[in-house]
Motif scaffolding. Structure first.
Motif, PDB file in Angstrom:
ATOM      1  N   ALA A 152       0.838  -1.206   0.000  1.00 56.24           N
ATOM      2  CA  ALA A 152       0.000   0.000   0.000  1.00 56.24           C
ATOM      3  C   ALA A 152       0.869   1.250   0.000  1.00 56.24           C
ATOM      4  O   ALA A 152       0.566   2.234  -0.689  1.00 56.24           O
ATOM      5  CB  ALA A 152      -0.928  -0.007   1.206  1.00 56.24           C
ATOM      6  N   PHE A 153       1.963   1.206   0.749  1.00 58.36           N
ATOM      7  CA  PHE A 153       2.890   2.345   0.791  1.00 58.36           C
ATOM      8  C   PHE A 153       3.509   2.586  -0.581  1.00 58.36           C
ATOM      9  O   PHE A 153       3.554   3.716  -1.071  1.00 58.36           O
ATOM     10  CB  PHE A 153       3.976   2.082   1.847  1.00 58.36           C
ATOM     11  N   GLU A 154       3.964   1.514  -1.223  1.00 62.71           N
ATOM     12  CA  GLU A 154       4.561   1.654  -2.554  1.00 62.71           C
ATOM     13  C   GLU A 154       3.533   2.189  -3.549  1.00 62.71           C
ATOM     14  O   GLU A 154       3.820   3.112  -4.316  1.00 62.71           O
ATOM     15  CB  GLU A 154       5.112   0.309  -3.028  1.00 62.71           C
ATOM     16  N   VAL A 213      12.325   7.456  10.479  1.00 60.08           N
ATOM     17  CA  VAL A 213      12.745   7.990   9.189  1.00 60.08           C
ATOM     18  C   VAL A 213      13.135   9.441   9.418  1.00 60.08           C
ATOM     19  O   VAL A 213      12.364  10.224   9.960  1.00 60.08           O
ATOM     20  CB  VAL A 213      11.615   7.882   8.143  1.00 60.08           C
ATOM     21  N   ILE A 214      14.342   9.757   9.019  1.00 59.85           N
ATOM     22  CA  ILE A 214      14.879  11.098   9.227  1.00 59.85           C
ATOM     23  C   ILE A 214      14.880  11.834   7.900  1.00 59.85           C
ATOM     24  O   ILE A 214      15.460  11.385   6.918  1.00 59.85           O
ATOM     25  CB  ILE A 214      16.313  11.026   9.800  1.00 59.85           C
ATOM     26  N   THR A 238      12.270  10.589  -2.014  1.00 57.86           N
ATOM     27  CA  THR A 238      11.997  10.476  -0.576  1.00 57.86           C
ATOM     28  C   THR A 238      10.885  11.437  -0.171  1.00 57.86           C
ATOM     29  O   THR A 238      10.108  11.131   0.733  1.00 57.86           O
ATOM     30  CB  THR A 238      13.258  10.702   0.291  1.00 57.86           C
ATOM     31  N   HIS A 239      10.783  12.577  -0.843  1.00 59.26           N
ATOM     32  CA  HIS A 239       9.689  13.511  -0.550  1.00 59.26           C
ATOM     33  C   HIS A 239       8.337  12.879  -0.875  1.00 59.26           C
ATOM     34  O   HIS A 239       7.363  13.057  -0.140  1.00 59.26           O
ATOM     35  CB  HIS A 239       9.862  14.807  -1.340  1.00 59.26           C
ATOM     36  N   ALA A 240       8.269  12.148  -1.985  1.00 59.64           N
ATOM     37  CA  ALA A 240       7.026  11.464  -2.339  1.00 59.64           C
ATOM     38  C   ALA A 240       6.681  10.401  -1.296  1.00 59.64           C
ATOM     39  O   ALA A 240       5.503  10.186  -0.972  1.00 59.64           O
ATOM     40  CB  ALA A 240       7.149  10.839  -3.728  1.00 59.64           C
ATOM     41  N   MET A 241       7.697   9.749  -0.754  1.00 60.18           N
ATOM     42  CA  MET A 241       7.459   8.734   0.273  1.00 60.18           C
ATOM     43  C   MET A 241       6.963   9.371   1.565  1.00 60.18           C
ATOM     44  O   MET A 241       6.033   8.867   2.196  1.00 60.18           O
ATOM     45  CB  MET A 241       8.742   7.955   0.533  1.00 60.18           C
ATOM     46  N   LEU A 283       0.906   5.820   6.476  1.00 57.12           N
ATOM     47  CA  LEU A 283       1.460   4.508   6.135  1.00 57.12           C
ATOM     48  C   LEU A 283       2.907   4.394   6.601  1.00 57.12           C
ATOM     49  O   LEU A 283       3.303   3.399   7.216  1.00 57.12           O
ATOM     50  CB  LEU A 283       1.395   4.272   4.625  1.00 57.12           C
ATOM     51  N   LEU A 284       3.696   5.409   6.313  1.00 56.89           N
ATOM     52  CA  LEU A 284       5.107   5.370   6.693  1.00 56.89           C
ATOM     53  C   LEU A 284       5.278   5.303   8.208  1.00 56.89           C
ATOM     54  O   LEU A 284       6.104   4.542   8.714  1.00 56.89           O
ATOM     55  CB  LEU A 284       5.840   6.582   6.112  1.00 56.89           C
ATOM     56  N   ALA A 285       4.468   6.057   8.937  1.00 52.98           N
ATOM     57  CA  ALA A 285       4.555   6.040  10.405  1.00 52.98           C
ATOM     58  C   ALA A 285       4.182   4.670  10.967  1.00 52.98           C
ATOM     59  O   ALA A 285       4.831   4.179  11.898  1.00 52.98           O
ATOM     60  CB  ALA A 285       3.661   7.123  10.998  1.00 52.98           C
TER      61      ALA A 285
END
Length: 188
Positions: free
Chosen positions: A29-31, A119-120, A98-101, A107-109
């Motif tokens: 889902a993240f991808e 994620v930094i 990385t900005h798009a991610m 989802l990322l959290a």
């Protein structure tokens, strides 16, 4: 102040982080969400520095590179606890991915929360001065082999290409490398 880990330490940890991200049940889902974000990719000096840039054919490889960059940064943070040290140099096109991610915050959290990493990425602290032989390059090579030169452009080459793009944009009325124009849409 913390000290920087060795590239080998960062590489070993980054490989584990990347594997855990890819194994997460929400990775698909993240991808998909990240790649769907492509209609909002409007930077004129990020992705377009890639020669013969093509959104459809370049987005999946760039997604892989963005994940690797975030994994290296997360590894450095995990090993040091220092956000500034974790902002290792990243190539401009990879940084754009990385900005798009990061634009998929829920989802990322959830993914990073489950695997126990942070994620930094903070724009005012990021380094897009990637160059061959620097920390990022060495850690990447130890983790995954030589980074693809198509995406991992060194700073000097990015600067050269941005000058070319800026001149081309100016020729069609897009000033400041696409950040300004004087088009009157009512008249068009």
């Amino acid at each position: 102040m913390s000290t920087m880990p060795t590239p080998a330490q960062a590489a070993a940890r980054a490989k584990r982080i990347l594997a855990a991200i890819r194994a997460d049940p929400e990775f698909g889902a993240f991808e998909a969400a990240t790649l769907e974000y492509s209609s909002d990719w409007q930077c004129f000096t990020g992705f377009p520095v890639i020669e013969r840039w093509n959104l459809d054919s370049d987005k999946a490889p760039l997604f892989a590179e963005g994940l690797r960059a975030l994994a290296v940064k997360a590894a450095v943070f995990d090993l040091t606890g220092d956000e500034r040290l974790a902002e290792v140099p990243v190539a401009v096109p990879v940084d754009e991915m990385t900005h798009a991610m990061i634009a998929q915050p829920q989802l990322l959290a959830r993914i990073t929360g489950r695997i126990g990493v942070s994620v930094i990425h903070q724009t005012d602290q990021e380094h897009t001065d990637y160059t061959a032989g620097d920390f990022t390059h060495l850690a990447y090579r130890l983790a995954w082999g030589e980074p693809p030169a198509r995406y991992w452009l060194v700073k000097e080459e990015v600067d050269r290409r941005v000058q070319i793009l800026t001149a081309r944009y100016a020729s069609i009325g897009m000033d400041r490398a696409g950040r300004e124009h004087d088009i009157e849409f009512a008249a068009a």
